[in-house]
Design a protein around this motif. Structure first.
Motif, short mmCIF file in Angstrom:
data_model
loop_
_atom_site.label_atom_id
_atom_site.label_comp_id
_atom_site.label_asym_id
_atom_site.label_seq_id
_atom_site.Cartn_x
_atom_site.Cartn_y
_atom_site.Cartn_z
N ARG A 1 0.85 -1.18 0.00
CA ARG A 1 0.00 0.00 0.00
C ARG A 1 0.89 1.24 0.00
N LEU A 2 0.73 2.03 -1.03
CA LEU A 2 1.46 3.29 -1.12
C LEU A 2 0.63 4.40 -0.49
N SER A 3 1.33 5.37 0.08
CA SER A 3 0.68 6.54 0.65
C SER A 3 1.31 7.80 0.08
N CYS A 4 0.52 8.83 0.01
CA CYS A 4 1.01 10.14 -0.43
C CYS A 4 0.42 11.17 0.52
N ALA A 5 1.28 11.73 1.34
CA ALA A 5 0.84 12.71 2.33
C ALA A 5 1.04 14.11 1.77
N ALA A 6 0.02 14.92 1.88
CA ALA A 6 0.06 16.27 1.34
C ALA A 6 0.08 17.30 2.45
N SER A 7 0.77 18.38 2.17
CA SER A 7 0.75 19.51 3.09
C SER A 7 -0.34 20.47 2.62
N GLY A 8 -0.82 21.29 3.51
CA GLY A 8 -1.75 22.32 3.08
C GLY A 8 -3.20 21.92 3.18
N ARG A 9 -4.01 22.87 3.61
CA ARG A 9 -5.42 22.61 3.82
C ARG A 9 -6.21 22.60 2.53
N THR A 10 -5.53 22.90 1.40
CA THR A 10 -6.23 22.91 0.11
C THR A 10 -6.23 21.55 -0.55
N PHE A 11 -5.73 20.53 0.13
CA PHE A 11 -5.61 19.20 -0.46
C PHE A 11 -6.91 18.72 -1.07
N SER A 12 -8.02 18.96 -0.38
CA SER A 12 -9.30 18.44 -0.85
C SER A 12 -9.77 19.09 -2.14
N ARG A 13 -9.09 20.13 -2.60
CA ARG A 13 -9.47 20.78 -3.85
C ARG A 13 -8.82 20.12 -5.06
N TYR A 14 -7.86 19.23 -4.81
CA TYR A 14 -7.08 18.67 -5.90
C TYR A 14 -7.52 17.25 -6.27
N ASP A 15 -7.58 17.02 -7.57
CA ASP A 15 -7.67 15.65 -8.07
C ASP A 15 -6.26 15.06 -7.97
N MET A 16 -6.19 13.79 -7.64
CA MET A 16 -4.91 13.16 -7.38
C MET A 16 -4.71 11.96 -8.30
N VAL A 50 9.37 3.18 -10.10
CA VAL A 50 9.23 4.24 -9.09
C VAL A 50 7.83 4.83 -9.27
N TYR A 51 7.10 4.91 -8.18
CA TYR A 51 5.73 5.40 -8.20
C TYR A 51 5.68 6.82 -7.65
N TYR A 52 4.96 7.67 -8.36
CA TYR A 52 4.84 9.08 -8.00
C TYR A 52 3.37 9.44 -7.82
N CYS A 53 3.07 10.18 -6.77
CA CYS A 53 1.74 10.76 -6.71
C CYS A 53 1.81 12.19 -7.26
N ALA A 54 0.67 12.67 -7.71
CA ALA A 54 0.60 13.98 -8.32
C ALA A 54 -0.75 14.62 -8.03
N ALA A 55 -0.76 15.95 -8.02
CA ALA A 55 -1.97 16.71 -7.72
C ALA A 55 -2.29 17.64 -8.88
N SER A 56 -3.59 17.69 -9.21
CA SER A 56 -4.04 18.53 -10.31
C SER A 56 -5.17 19.44 -9.87
N SER A 57 -5.07 20.71 -10.27
CA SER A 57 -6.17 21.65 -10.05
C SER A 57 -7.01 21.82 -11.30
N ARG A 58 -6.68 21.02 -12.33
CA ARG A 58 -7.31 21.19 -13.64
C ARG A 58 -8.17 19.99 -14.04
N GLY A 59 -8.53 19.18 -13.07
CA GLY A 59 -9.42 18.07 -13.36
C GLY A 59 -8.69 16.75 -13.43
N ILE A 60 -9.43 15.68 -13.18
CA ILE A 60 -8.86 14.34 -13.19
C ILE A 60 -8.44 13.98 -14.62
#
Length: 123
Positions: A19-34, A93-103
């Motif tokens: 199980r991979l995890s990606c921890a985000a900083s910032g309270r705006t996390f819920s605004r991002y598609d991941m 190598v697995y990378y998580c990523a965050a988008s503000s422009r949609g999934i």
């Protein structure tokens, strides 16, 4: 701005799970598609799975359908990927990523990236 820290990679035998995890900083996390992407040695980065900001929609690459499950906990600012029935070809190598422009399954739609966590599947 969001900072992402990937973890959970390791060495596992074929057929096993991680199980991979990606921890985000910032309270705006819920605004991002991941999303999760991966890059194997000598290959281009490829899309693995994505989840909408609410968690209500997910999108998987054909190569991992039925084996990998992406989820998120917005209260913990974390996205997860449960990987079951791992195959040798999942080594990357697995990378998580965050988008503000949609999934999306396109890497150039993602604004922020984790540092990557290495997954090695052995026979």
């Amino acid at each position: 701005q969001v900072q992402l820290v990937d973890s959970g990679g390791g060495l596992v035998q074929a057929g096993g799970s991680l199980r991979l995890s990606c921890a985000a900083s910032g309270r705006t996390f819920s605004r991002y598609d991941m999303a999760w992407f991966r890059q194997a040695p000598g290959k281009e980065r490829e899309f693995v799975a994505a989840i909408s900001w609410s968690g209500g929609s997910t999108y998987d690459a054909d190569s991992v359908k039925g084996r990998f499950t992406v989820s998120r906990d917005n209260a913990k600012y974390t996205v997860y990927m449960q990987m079951n029935s791992l195959k040798l070809e999942d080594t990357a190598v697995y990378y998580c990523a965050a988008s503000s422009r949609g999934i999306s399954n396109k890497a150039n739609r993602y604004d922020y990236w984790g540092q990557g966590t290495k997954v090695t599947v052995s026979s």
